[in-house]
Scaffold this motif. Structure first.
Motif, PDB file in Angstrom:
ATOM      1  N   MET A  41     -21.035 -22.765  46.100  1.00  0.00           N
ATOM      2  CA  MET A  41     -21.527 -23.868  46.899  1.00  0.00           C
ATOM      3  C   MET A  41     -21.833 -25.073  46.014  1.00  0.00           C
ATOM      4  O   MET A  41     -21.739 -26.195  46.470  1.00  0.00           O
ATOM      5  N   ASN A  42     -22.196 -24.867  44.748  1.00  0.00           N
ATOM      6  CA  ASN A  42     -22.495 -25.967  43.842  1.00  0.00           C
ATOM      7  C   ASN A  42     -21.197 -26.404  43.163  1.00  0.00           C
ATOM      8  O   ASN A  42     -20.688 -25.740  42.274  1.00  0.00           O
ATOM      9  N   GLN A  43     -20.673 -27.545  43.548  1.00  0.00           N
ATOM     10  CA  GLN A  43     -19.371 -28.015  43.065  1.00  0.00           C
ATOM     11  C   GLN A  43     -19.412 -28.356  41.578  1.00  0.00           C
ATOM     12  O   GLN A  43     -18.466 -28.066  40.855  1.00  0.00           O
ATOM     13  N   THR A  44     -20.486 -28.965  41.097  1.00  0.00           N
ATOM     14  CA  THR A  44     -20.559 -29.325  39.672  1.00  0.00           C
ATOM     15  C   THR A  44     -20.617 -28.075  38.797  1.00  0.00           C
ATOM     16  O   THR A  44     -20.031 -28.051  37.718  1.00  0.00           O
ATOM     17  N   LEU A  45     -21.302 -27.056  39.263  1.00  0.00           N
ATOM     18  CA  LEU A  45     -21.355 -25.806  38.508  1.00  0.00           C
ATOM     19  C   LEU A  45     -19.983 -25.130  38.487  1.00  0.00           C
ATOM     20  O   LEU A  45     -19.585 -24.550  37.489  1.00  0.00           O
ATOM     21  N   MET A  46     -19.255 -25.243  39.571  1.00  0.00           N
ATOM     22  CA  MET A  46     -17.931 -24.634  39.644  1.00  0.00           C
ATOM     23  C   MET A  46     -16.917 -25.382  38.770  1.00  0.00           C
ATOM     24  O   MET A  46     -15.948 -24.806  38.312  1.00  0.00           O
ATOM     25  N   GLU A  47     -17.146 -26.652  38.509  1.00  0.00           N
ATOM     26  CA  GLU A  47     -16.229 -27.435  37.666  1.00  0.00           C
ATOM     27  C   GLU A  47     -16.449 -27.150  36.191  1.00  0.00           C
ATOM     28  O   GLU A  47     -15.515 -27.179  35.404  1.00  0.00           O
ATOM     29  N   SER A  48     -17.683 -26.913  35.791  1.00  0.00           N
ATOM     30  CA  SER A  48     -17.960 -26.590  34.382  1.00  0.00           C
ATOM     31  C   SER A  48     -18.810 -25.317  34.346  1.00  0.00           C
ATOM     32  O   SER A  48     -20.030 -25.364  34.287  1.00  0.00           O
ATOM     33  N   PRO A  56     -20.599 -22.234  32.925  1.00  0.00           N
ATOM     34  CA  PRO A  56     -21.121 -21.837  31.605  1.00  0.00           C
ATOM     35  C   PRO A  56     -20.643 -20.424  31.243  1.00  0.00           C
ATOM     36  O   PRO A  56     -20.373 -19.604  32.127  1.00  0.00           O
ATOM     37  N   PRO A  57     -20.519 -20.149  29.955  1.00  0.00           N
ATOM     38  CA  PRO A  57     -20.060 -18.806  29.554  1.00  0.00           C
ATOM     39  C   PRO A  57     -21.115 -17.750  29.890  1.00  0.00           C
ATOM     40  O   PRO A  57     -22.314 -18.012  29.877  1.00  0.00           O
ATOM     41  N   VAL A  58     -20.627 -16.582  30.195  1.00  0.00           N
ATOM     42  CA  VAL A  58     -21.502 -15.456  30.502  1.00  0.00           C
ATOM     43  C   VAL A  58     -21.437 -14.497  29.326  1.00  0.00           C
ATOM     44  O   VAL A  58     -20.359 -14.023  28.957  1.00  0.00           O
ATOM     45  N   TYR A  59     -22.592 -14.232  28.731  1.00  0.00           N
ATOM     46  CA  TYR A  59     -22.643 -13.333  27.589  1.00  0.00           C
ATOM     47  C   TYR A  59     -22.970 -11.925  28.073  1.00  0.00           C
ATOM     48  O   TYR A  59     -23.990 -11.702  28.722  1.00  0.00           O
TER      49      TYR A  59
END
Length: 70
Positions: free
Chosen positions: A1-8, A10-13
């Motif tokens: 739902m968050n478009q900015t989060l979907m564009e960049s 973050p890596p998942v450790y």
């Protein structure tokens, strides 16, 4: 739902733990647990035999003591 989060994104450790298997069946990390369960089962088997014999002898002791009194 968050478009900015979907564009960049973050890596998942995450740690991937690959546990070696014994004969491709049993994980090596579970060997101590399996050993504990096997030892517990063997001890329980012999303990139950001992308790079973003890319980079976209880009614016989009452009959023998009543015969001696008569």
């Amino acid at each position: 739902m968050n478009q900015t989060l979907m564009e960049s994104v973050p890596p998942v450790y995450a740690d991937i733990i690959l546990d070696p298997y014994i004969f491709n069946i049993f994980p090596r990390s579970l060997v101590p647990t399996a050993g504990y369960i096997v030892i517990l089962a063997i001890v329980s088997w012999y303990l139950s035999k001992h308790i079973s014999r003890w319980v079976q002898n209880i009614p016989g002791a009452d009959v023998d003591s009543q015969k001696k009194k008569a």
